[in-house]
Design an enzyme around this catalytic site. Sequence first.
Site, PDB file in Angstrom:
ATOM      1  N   LYS A 113       4.981  -0.986  -1.141  1.00 32.02           N
ATOM      2  CA  LYS A 113       6.299  -0.734  -1.727  1.00 32.02           C
ATOM      3  C   LYS A 113       7.036  -2.033  -2.001  1.00 32.02           C
ATOM      4  O   LYS A 113       7.744  -2.152  -2.994  1.00 32.02           O
ATOM      5  CB  LYS A 113       7.129   0.152  -0.800  1.00 32.02           C
ATOM      6  CG  LYS A 113       6.785   1.617  -0.944  1.00 32.02           C
ATOM      7  CD  LYS A 113       7.655   2.475  -0.055  1.00 32.02           C
ATOM      8  CE  LYS A 113       7.146   2.422   1.365  1.00 32.02           C
ATOM      9  NZ  LYS A 113       7.898   3.259   2.290  1.00 32.02           N
ATOM     10  N   GLU A 124       9.301   5.738   5.020  1.00 34.72           N
ATOM     11  CA  GLU A 124      10.548   4.991   5.102  1.00 34.72           C
ATOM     12  C   GLU A 124      11.177   5.014   3.704  1.00 34.72           C
ATOM     13  O   GLU A 124      10.504   4.662   2.731  1.00 34.72           O
ATOM     14  CB  GLU A 124      10.261   3.541   5.517  1.00 34.72           C
ATOM     15  CG  GLU A 124      11.546   2.757   5.640  1.00 34.72           C
ATOM     16  CD  GLU A 124      11.351   1.287   6.008  1.00 34.72           C
ATOM     17  OE1 GLU A 124      10.209   0.856   6.223  1.00 34.72           O
ATOM     18  OE2 GLU A 124      12.374   0.592   6.045  1.00 34.72           O
ATOM     19  N   ARG A 179      -6.221   3.232   5.412  1.00 37.33           N
ATOM     20  CA  ARG A 179      -5.335   3.482   4.283  1.00 37.33           C
ATOM     21  C   ARG A 179      -6.118   3.401   2.979  1.00 37.33           C
ATOM     22  O   ARG A 179      -7.204   2.825   2.937  1.00 37.33           O
ATOM     23  CB  ARG A 179      -4.149   2.524   4.286  1.00 37.33           C
ATOM     24  CG  ARG A 179      -4.508   1.069   4.128  1.00 37.33           C
ATOM     25  CD  ARG A 179      -3.346   0.171   4.520  1.00 37.33           C
ATOM     26  NE  ARG A 179      -2.243   0.220   3.576  1.00 37.33           N
ATOM     27  CZ  ARG A 179      -0.986   0.508   3.901  1.00 37.33           C
ATOM     28  NH1 ARG A 179      -0.663   0.817   5.136  1.00 37.33           N
ATOM     29  NH2 ARG A 179      -0.049   0.488   3.004  1.00 37.33           N
TER      30      ARG A 179
HETATM   31  P1  ATP Z   1       3.987   0.330   2.089  1.00 35.21           P
HETATM   32  O1  ATP Z   1       3.129  -0.744   2.642  1.00 35.21           O
HETATM   33  O2  ATP Z   1       3.621   0.755   0.732  1.00 35.21           O
HETATM   34  O3  ATP Z   1       5.445   0.061   2.225  1.00 35.21           O
HETATM   35  P2  ATP Z   1       4.239   1.899   4.410  1.00 35.21           P
HETATM   36  O4  ATP Z   1       3.120   2.283   5.286  1.00 35.21           O
HETATM   37  O5  ATP Z   1       5.164   0.867   4.904  1.00 35.21           O
HETATM   38  O6  ATP Z   1       3.652   1.564   2.998  1.00 35.21           O
HETATM   39  P3  ATP Z   1       5.752   4.241   4.874  1.00 35.21           P
HETATM   40  O7  ATP Z   1       6.886   4.771   4.109  1.00 35.21           O
HETATM   41  O8  ATP Z   1       6.007   3.716   6.230  1.00 35.21           O
HETATM   42  O9  ATP Z   1       5.098   3.128   3.968  1.00 35.21           O
HETATM   43  O10 ATP Z   1       4.556   5.266   4.884  1.00 35.21           O
HETATM   44  C1  ATP Z   1       4.660   6.636   5.174  1.00 35.21           C
HETATM   45  C2  ATP Z   1       3.316   7.141   5.585  1.00 35.21           C
HETATM   46  O11 ATP Z   1       2.372   6.948   4.538  1.00 35.21           O
HETATM   47  C3  ATP Z   1       2.809   6.413   6.794  1.00 35.21           C
HETATM   48  O12 ATP Z   1       2.313   7.356   7.700  1.00 35.21           O
HETATM   49  C4  ATP Z   1       1.731   5.527   6.258  1.00 35.21           C
HETATM   50  O13 ATP Z   1       0.748   5.316   7.201  1.00 35.21           O
HETATM   51  C5  ATP Z   1       1.235   6.308   5.036  1.00 35.21           C
HETATM   52  N1  ATP Z   1       0.688   5.392   4.038  1.00 35.21           N
HETATM   53  C6  ATP Z   1       1.311   4.359   3.436  1.00 35.21           C
HETATM   54  N2  ATP Z   1       0.486   3.705   2.605  1.00 35.21           N
HETATM   55  C7  ATP Z   1      -0.711   4.352   2.675  1.00 35.21           C
HETATM   56  C8  ATP Z   1      -1.986   4.164   2.044  1.00 35.21           C
HETATM   57  N3  ATP Z   1      -2.210   3.184   1.189  1.00 35.21           N
HETATM   58  N4  ATP Z   1      -2.973   5.027   2.356  1.00 35.21           N
HETATM   59  C9  ATP Z   1      -2.763   6.037   3.222  1.00 35.21           C
HETATM   60  N5  ATP Z   1      -1.599   6.261   3.850  1.00 35.21           N
HETATM   61  C10 ATP Z   1      -0.581   5.440   3.574  1.00 35.21           C
HETATM   62 MG    MG Z   2       6.313   1.120   6.621  1.00 34.90          MG
END
Ligand code: ATP
Ligand code: MG
Length: 575
Positions: A284, A49, A274
Site C-alpha cells: 500500500k 489497516e 503472501r
Molecule cells: P501492505 O504491505 O500492502 O500495506 P499490509 O499487510 O500492511 O499490506 P493490511 O491492511 O495490514 O496490509 O492487511 C490486511 C490483511 O491482508 C492482513 O491479514 C495481511 O496479512 C493480508 N495481506 C496483505 N497483503 C497480502 C498479500 N500480498 N497476500 C496475502 N495477504 C495479504
Molecule cells: Mg499492515
Amino acid sequence: MNKENETGSGPSSPGGEPSGLSNFIREIVKEDITSNKWEGRVHTRFPPEPNGFLHIGHAKSICLNFGLAAEFGGQCNLRFDDTNPTKEEDVYVQSIIEDVKWLGFDWGDKIYYTSDYFGQLYDWAVQLIKGDVAYVEDLSADEIREYRGTPTQAGKYSPFRNRSVEENLDLFERMKNGEFEDGQKVLRAKIDMASGNLNMRDPVLYRILKARHHRTGDKWCIYPMYDFAHGQSDSIETITHSICTLEFEDHRPLYDWIIDKLGVYHPQQIEFARLNLAYTLLSKRKLLQLVTEKHVDGWDDPRMPTISGLRRRGYTPESIRDFCERIGVAKANSTVEMALLEHCLREDLNKSALRLMAVLRPLKVVLINYPEGQVEELESQNNPEDPEAGSRKIPFSRELYIEQEDFMEDAPKKFFRLAPGKEVRLKSAYIIKCEEVIKDGDGNVTELRCAYDPDSKSGGATAGRKIKGTLHWVSAQHAKKAEVRMYNHLFSKENPADEKECPDLKSALNPESLEILKDCKVEPALVEAKPGDRFQFLRMGYFCADAKDFKPDAPVFNRAVTLRDTWAKIAKQNK
Ligand code: ATP
Ligand code: MG
C-alpha cells in the site's frame, strides 16, 4: 508458482460450497472441528489497516478468511485495524467496505474496529504495568534502536527499566493525559533484552501521537502499537483461527506472551505466504506513492493491482475468486505470473461476455458493387459459448470499416487477411475481394475498394465457400465513435518492489502502459452499454465500458485483457 492447486476446478463460491481443493489451513480447520478444539466453532477475521485501498494480495486473504468461515458454517469479521491515525482515513474505510462486498463476501451486521477497543487495551496496559512486566521508557526512538542490539548481539538494558510500578502507573496516566510530547516517552514490555527474537527485546506497546483519529477524534493521544492491539483484538472477538502472513511468524511469541500475561482468551495464529505477483507490486505504501506522484490516475486506475483498479479494468469478482483459489495457500513464498490472473478473467468472460464488433484503428472499405443507399440487417450470434445469449441484428452497407492491421499490400503467403486480389469473409456477412488500393500523397493507404459476393451470406448459394480469414467490421454510416484505452502492464520490470533492481519506482514503470485510441468505430449496440459492462470485441480482446467516463454520446472502453492466453504455455513449461 505453487503447483499443488494449479489445476483448480473453478471459482470458490462465496456462498460456502466446498471448492474441492485443499490447503493446509483448511486441513487444520477440519481437524479442529473433528477434535472439537473450539467447540466446533470457526471464527476468522479480515483485519485491514485503513491506510490505502485493497489490492489483489488482500483478495487472497479475504477469500481465505471469508471462504473458510462460509465453508464451515462459521463467521468472519471485517475488522479495521485502525491504530495509526497519521496514516488512516475514512475514505479508505469506505473503499475497503465496498471492495469486500463487491468480491461477494458478507460479514453480517457489525463492522469491527480496533479503535473500539482502545479503552480495553489501555486497561490491559495498566494490568501489565501492575504486574511489573511493562515500563515507561524515556529513551528516544533512536536510542531504543541502538540499545536493542543485533540478531547476533544481545541488547542493553534501559536505565529506565527498573522504575517502580507506582512511577510507571503515574507516568503512563500522564502520557494518556497529554502531558508529554510525541516521542518523549513510550510504554514497553519487560521481556528479555537477550532474546534471539528481536521482537521480544522489550517491544514498544504504546506511543504518544497527538493526532486526530478518524473515529475517536481527539479522545486519545496515546495509541497502541500494532503488536499490542492485534492479538488482543482477536482475543476480544474470540477468533478461533487468526490467519496472517508469514512476516508475523516472528511476532507470534510476543502475542502469546501478552495474551498469557493478561490471562485472556487465546486464538490460534496460523501464518501463510503472501501473494507476490510478477510485474507489479503489492504494498500500500508504494501504491500510495504511485497515486501521490501521479504516475497513475488514482487508486482505481485500471492499471493498478487494487481491487478497485481491477474492477474498473473489467475484472469480475468471480475471476478474482477463481484466481485466489487456484494460487492455493502455502507456507513458502513464491511469485505468481500475471498470466494466471488474466487467464482467470478470460475463462470467465469467455462464458459470460457478449461478442460485438469494434474497429480500433479504422480503414475504410467501399464495396463497389453494393447498391448505394442500401442497408441490410444481418443476424449475428451474441456468444457462441452461451446459447441463451441469443443474437442481434447488425447493419451492413456499402461503406465499412475494417482494422488497419487486417490489410497488407505486400502480404506474405500466410497472411490470411486482406491483400490486393485476395478474399476474406466479413463476420456474419459476405465474402469480399480487394480490387483496388487508394493512397494519399504520402503513399499511406486511405481506402480499399472491394467487391462483395452477393450469394455468400448465410443461406446463400456460395455461403459455404472455403475462405481462410474472417474479419470484424462495422458499417461506416452506422458506426459510433468511441475512445478505447489500451492498457498494458504498469511496470516493465518483473519485480518493481525490489529496491536494488528498481531504486525508484519511476524507472520501473512501463512507458507503454496506456495507449489511448480516440477514433475507434464501434457497432451501434455498444453505445447502449452501461458503465461497467464487459464485452468481447471480436478478435481484439475483452473490454469494459469505463465506470467513470463512459457516456452514451462519448463512449469510453478499457481493454481488460487480450485474447491471447499465455497461461496455458507457462503452465505446460512448469509441468
Ligand atoms: P501492505 O504491505 O500492502 O500495506 P499490509 O499487510 O500492511 O499490506 P493490511 O491492511 O495490514 O496490509 O492487511 C490486511 C490483511 O491482508 C492482513 O491479514 C495481511 O496479512 C493480508 N495481506 C496483505 N497483503 C497480502 C498479500 N500480498 N497476500 C496475502 N495477504 C495479504
Ligand atoms: Mg499492515
